[in-house]
Design a protein around this motif. Structure first.
Motif, short mmCIF file in Angstrom:
data_model
loop_
_atom_site.label_atom_id
_atom_site.label_comp_id
_atom_site.label_asym_id
_atom_site.label_seq_id
_atom_site.Cartn_x
_atom_site.Cartn_y
_atom_site.Cartn_z
N UNK A 71 0.77 -1.16 0.06
CA UNK A 71 0.01 0.04 0.10
C UNK A 71 0.96 1.33 0.02
N UNK A 72 1.98 1.17 0.97
CA UNK A 72 2.82 2.39 0.94
C UNK A 72 3.49 2.37 -0.35
N UNK A 73 3.97 1.72 -0.94
CA UNK A 73 4.58 1.45 -2.28
C UNK A 73 3.75 2.21 -3.24
N UNK A 74 2.42 1.66 -3.53
CA UNK A 74 1.48 2.26 -4.53
C UNK A 74 1.22 3.67 -4.34
N UNK A 75 1.04 4.18 -3.09
CA UNK A 75 0.79 5.43 -2.58
C UNK A 75 2.04 6.26 -3.16
N UNK A 76 3.37 5.78 -3.07
CA UNK A 76 4.33 6.62 -3.41
C UNK A 76 4.83 6.58 -4.93
N UNK A 77 4.24 5.50 -5.52
CA UNK A 77 4.58 5.41 -6.86
C UNK A 77 5.76 4.81 -7.29
N UNK A 78 6.27 3.67 -6.15
CA UNK A 78 7.53 3.19 -6.44
C UNK A 78 7.40 1.52 -6.17
N UNK A 79 8.30 0.98 -6.48
CA UNK A 79 8.56 -0.45 -6.46
C UNK A 79 8.59 -0.92 -4.79
N UNK A 80 7.89 -1.78 -4.43
CA UNK A 80 7.65 -2.19 -2.87
C UNK A 80 9.24 -2.55 -2.35
N UNK A 81 10.17 -3.20 -3.15
CA UNK A 81 11.39 -3.51 -3.00
C UNK A 81 12.11 -2.21 -2.59
N UNK A 82 11.89 -1.12 -2.93
CA UNK A 82 12.50 0.11 -2.56
C UNK A 82 12.51 0.60 -0.97
N UNK A 83 11.33 -0.04 -0.25
CA UNK A 83 11.08 0.28 1.04
C UNK A 83 12.12 -0.30 1.77
N UNK A 84 12.25 -1.60 1.51
CA UNK A 84 13.37 -2.29 2.44
C UNK A 84 14.80 -1.62 1.96
N UNK A 85 15.06 -1.32 0.68
CA UNK A 85 16.52 -0.89 0.01
C UNK A 85 16.60 0.82 0.91
N UNK A 86 15.67 1.29 1.07
CA UNK A 86 15.99 2.80 1.92
C UNK A 86 15.83 2.60 3.48
N UNK A 87 14.91 1.89 3.82
CA UNK A 87 14.60 1.74 5.33
C UNK A 87 14.83 0.34 5.94
N UNK A 88 15.12 -0.48 5.43
CA UNK A 88 15.36 -2.11 5.93
C UNK A 88 14.26 -2.62 6.35
N UNK A 89 12.74 -2.11 5.88
CA UNK A 89 11.57 -2.55 6.03
C UNK A 89 10.57 -1.96 6.56
N UNK A 90 9.42 -2.11 7.05
CA UNK A 90 8.45 -1.53 7.59
C UNK A 90 8.80 -0.97 8.81
N UNK A 91 9.43 -1.79 9.85
CA UNK A 91 9.74 -1.14 11.07
C UNK A 91 10.76 -0.15 10.98
N UNK A 92 11.83 -0.33 10.06
CA UNK A 92 12.76 0.77 9.88
C UNK A 92 12.08 2.07 9.33
N UNK A 93 10.91 1.96 8.37
CA UNK A 93 10.49 2.95 7.89
C UNK A 93 9.83 3.68 8.93
N UNK A 94 9.12 3.11 9.97
CA UNK A 94 8.12 3.83 10.89
C UNK A 94 9.26 4.71 11.69
N UNK A 95 10.39 3.89 12.18
CA UNK A 95 11.26 4.53 13.10
C UNK A 95 11.90 5.70 12.47
N UNK A 96 12.16 5.59 11.16
CA UNK A 96 12.71 6.79 10.57
C UNK A 96 11.60 8.16 10.34
N UNK A 97 10.55 7.77 10.19
CA UNK A 97 9.47 8.58 10.29
C UNK A 97 9.26 9.31 11.62
N UNK A 98 9.36 8.76 13.01
CA UNK A 98 9.29 9.19 14.00
C UNK A 98 10.33 9.99 14.27
N UNK A 99 11.69 9.47 13.93
CA UNK A 99 13.00 10.29 14.23
C UNK A 99 12.91 11.46 13.57
#
Length: 209
Positions: free
Chosen positions: A41-69
């Motif tokens: 869902x996040x990848x679709x909203x951002x208009x990117x391939x889902x693999x890029x979430x792990x590439x940039x943030x290491x997964x959903x948990x890492x993405x959440x922590x990056x947002x909070x930080x």
């Protein structure tokens, strides 16, 4: 032919992609919660391939922590900016200025308190991480200002730390529930009216020491 990405610092495209993912994730997490949000869902909203979430943030948990930080850094910067030229003010004025800046910041980014309140109420690793990363530093900031303001008074108020905690929580909660409050309370539908009501209730009320 697509060129392979070389080693080293991310280029502008990488930065833009990471920012787009973070914005999409913030909106999704705020609207439906961490557990109910999928990486697809996040990848679709951002208009990117889902693999890029792990590439940039290491997964959903890492993405959440990056947002909070990032939210914590932006909030600290906003609070530090309003106090940078306030050294000559008395302690109560510094507390008031910081409190009003906090409210303004929440009103500018209402999706952030919405996201945070979803996670801090659950007994989980995310809740503990949020407490240590964002909540405790924020409480320390306002407690120090409030303690300084209280020292200028002959009759320091009781439950000072509770006043501060109540101010922070009520501010975030009120911003998150703005639409509902607008249906219950007359005269706060507009942005200026709602901001004025928050300041009158929370700054001039709870933190008027």
């Amino acid at each position: 032919m697509t060129e392979r990405r070389g080693r080293g610092r991310p280029n502008n495209t990488d930065t833009d992609t990471g920012s787009a993912i973070a914005r999409a994730a913030t909106d999704r997490f705020a609207a439906q919660g961490f557990d109910a949000t999928s990486m697809r869902e996040i990848a679709a909203d951002a208009g990117v391939d889902v693999a890029l979430i792990s590439y940039h943030f290491g997964g959903k948990q890492g993405l959440w922590k990056a947002i909070v930080a990032q939210a914590g850094r932006e909030l600290r910067a906003a609070l530090e900016a309003v106090l940078a030229d306030a050294e000559e003010m008395d302690a109560q004025a510094r507390l008031d200025r910081s409190a009003r800046a906090f409210l303004a910041h929440l009103l500018q980014r209402p999706e952030v308190p919405r996201l945070l309140l979803r996670d801090i109420t659950f007994d989980s690793d995310r809740s503990q991480w949020l407490l240590e990363t964002l909540s405790l530093p924020l409480h320390r900031h306002f407690n120090e200002l409030a303690q300084a303001a209280a020292q200028d008074r002959a009759d320091p108020p009781a439950y000072l730390q509770f006043r501060v905690a109540n101010f922070i929580y009520c501010a975030a909660s009120s911003v998150v529930r703005r639409e509902r409050l607008g249906k219950l309370v007359d005269g706060i539908a507009g942005d200026a009216e709602f901001a004025a009501a928050l300041e009158a209730t929370l700054v001039e009320g709870a933190l008027a020491l």
